[in-house]
Design a protein around this motif. Structure first.
Motif, PDB file in Angstrom:
ATOM      1  N   VAL A  92      73.557   9.597   1.889  1.00 50.24           N
ATOM      2  CA  VAL A  92      72.703   8.464   2.253  1.00 50.24           C
ATOM      3  C   VAL A  92      71.809   9.042   2.950  1.00 50.24           C
ATOM      4  O   VAL A  92      70.968   9.400   3.857  1.00 50.24           O
ATOM      5  CB  VAL A  92      74.009   8.211   3.328  1.00 50.24           C
ATOM      6  N   ARG A  93      70.942   8.072   2.621  1.00 50.31           N
ATOM      7  CA  ARG A  93      69.595   8.784   3.206  1.00 50.31           C
ATOM      8  C   ARG A  93      69.559   6.037   3.741  1.00 50.31           C
ATOM      9  O   ARG A  93      70.057   5.757   3.840  1.00 50.31           O
ATOM     10  CB  ARG A  93      68.549   7.889   2.498  1.00 50.31           C
ATOM     11  N   ILE A  94      69.169   6.220   5.022  1.00 49.87           N
ATOM     12  CA  ILE A  94      69.240   5.402   6.022  1.00 49.87           C
ATOM     13  C   ILE A  94      67.214   4.722   5.947  1.00 49.87           C
ATOM     14  O   ILE A  94      66.710   5.572   6.957  1.00 49.87           O
ATOM     15  CB  ILE A  94      69.788   4.763   7.439  1.00 49.87           C
ATOM     16  N   ALA A  95      66.923   3.861   5.364  1.00 53.08           N
ATOM     17  CA  ALA A  95      65.310   3.807   5.038  1.00 53.08           C
ATOM     18  C   ALA A  95      65.484   2.414   6.331  1.00 53.08           C
ATOM     19  O   ALA A  95      65.566   1.377   6.148  1.00 53.08           O
ATOM     20  CB  ALA A  95      64.731   3.261   3.857  1.00 53.08           C
ATOM     21  N   ARG A  96      63.902   3.577   7.128  1.00 57.56           N
ATOM     22  CA  ARG A  96      63.390   1.970   8.117  1.00 57.56           C
ATOM     23  C   ARG A  96      62.078   2.245   8.198  1.00 57.56           C
ATOM     24  O   ARG A  96      61.401   2.943   8.338  1.00 57.56           O
ATOM     25  CB  ARG A  96      64.010   2.136   9.633  1.00 57.56           C
ATOM     26  N   PRO A  97      61.276   0.116   8.271  1.00 53.65           N
ATOM     27  CA  PRO A  97      60.024   0.303   8.595  1.00 53.65           C
ATOM     28  C   PRO A  97      59.667   1.181  10.114  1.00 53.65           C
ATOM     29  O   PRO A  97      60.437   0.884  11.067  1.00 53.65           O
ATOM     30  CB  PRO A  97      59.972  -0.932   8.875  1.00 53.65           C
ATOM     31  N   ALA A 106      73.611  17.528   7.447  1.00 55.27           N
ATOM     32  CA  ALA A 106      74.582  16.859   7.120  1.00 55.27           C
ATOM     33  C   ALA A 106      74.353  16.317   5.875  1.00 55.27           C
ATOM     34  O   ALA A 106      73.783  16.425   5.422  1.00 55.27           O
ATOM     35  CB  ALA A 106      73.568  16.011   8.120  1.00 55.27           C
ATOM     36  N   GLY A 107      75.363  14.854   5.826  1.00 58.10           N
ATOM     37  CA  GLY A 107      74.895  14.334   4.387  1.00 58.10           C
ATOM     38  C   GLY A 107      74.123  13.202   4.540  1.00 58.10           C
ATOM     39  O   GLY A 107      74.319  11.679   3.729  1.00 58.10           O
ATOM     40  N   TRP A 108      73.237  12.689   5.480  1.00 60.54           N
ATOM     41  CA  TRP A 108      72.969  11.742   5.622  1.00 60.54           C
ATOM     42  C   TRP A 108      70.805  11.572   6.201  1.00 60.54           C
ATOM     43  O   TRP A 108      70.882  12.908   6.455  1.00 60.54           O
ATOM     44  CB  TRP A 108      73.296  10.036   6.487  1.00 60.54           C
ATOM     45  N   HIS A 109      70.383  11.049   6.132  1.00 56.58           N
ATOM     46  CA  HIS A 109      68.898  11.305   6.422  1.00 56.58           C
ATOM     47  C   HIS A 109      68.503   9.931   7.205  1.00 56.58           C
ATOM     48  O   HIS A 109      68.513   9.287   6.497  1.00 56.58           O
ATOM     49  CB  HIS A 109      67.712  12.305   6.301  1.00 56.58           C
ATOM     50  N   LEU A 110      67.096   9.489   7.941  1.00 56.84           N
ATOM     51  CA  LEU A 110      66.353   8.773   8.371  1.00 56.84           C
ATOM     52  C   LEU A 110      65.172   8.764   7.052  1.00 56.84           C
ATOM     53  O   LEU A 110      64.467  10.250   7.606  1.00 56.84           O
ATOM     54  CB  LEU A 110      66.272   8.529   9.845  1.00 56.84           C
ATOM     55  N   GLU A 111      64.355   8.057   7.200  1.00 58.87           N
ATOM     56  CA  GLU A 111      63.417   7.447   6.237  1.00 58.87           C
ATOM     57  C   GLU A 111      62.941   6.735   6.947  1.00 58.87           C
ATOM     58  O   GLU A 111      63.356   5.403   6.523  1.00 58.87           O
ATOM     59  CB  GLU A 111      63.521   6.992   5.288  1.00 58.87           C
TER      60      GLU A 111
END
Length: 132
Positions: free
Chosen positions: A9-14, A52-57
């Protein structure tokens, strides 16, 4: 086709300031820089724990930036399964975070809510979680 349970899972944010959010997430929380790229005014930073199974972009664009617009309910919750270490909260605050009251009192009862430099909220929860 079904999505596999182990899908990443990728959590993308400006972001309005990648340097500030990197300091918060990396120096403060202890995530690692997984990837970084700057090209033609488009700056990209990916942070997470390597296994981890996720990261922040986190993305910042020169000239025509998308401004972060988090609400009080935009939360990233990390379940610690134990007390929130004071030194971790102090490190996050020193890295640009701000301890804030949660809109939902559940999170104030079971943890600490900290806004990052873009005002997105991180909850450090004393409880555990399992989908099983």
């Amino acid at each position: 086709m079904a999505i596999e349970q182990q899908a990443h899972v990728r959590i993308a944010r400006p972001s309005k300031d990648l340097t500030a959010v990197e300091r918060f997430w990396v120096d403060g929380l202890g995530l690692s820089v997984i990837y970084r790229k700057s090209e033609d005014g488009h700056h990209l930073l990916m942070v997470g724990w390597p296994e981890a199974g996720w990261h922040l972009e986190l993305v910042q664009i020169d000239g025509d930036p998308v401004q972060p617009q988090p609400t009080e309910e935009d939360l990233l919750v990390v379940y610690l399964e134990g007390p929130v270490p004071d030194e971790l909260v102090e490190r996050l605050v020193a890295a640009g975070g701000q301890v804030v009251p949660s809109r939902n009192p559940y999170w104030d009862t079971w943890g600490v809510t900290i806004a990052d430099p873009d005002s997105y909220r991180l909850v450090l929860c004393t409880r555990g979680w399992s989908n099983h």
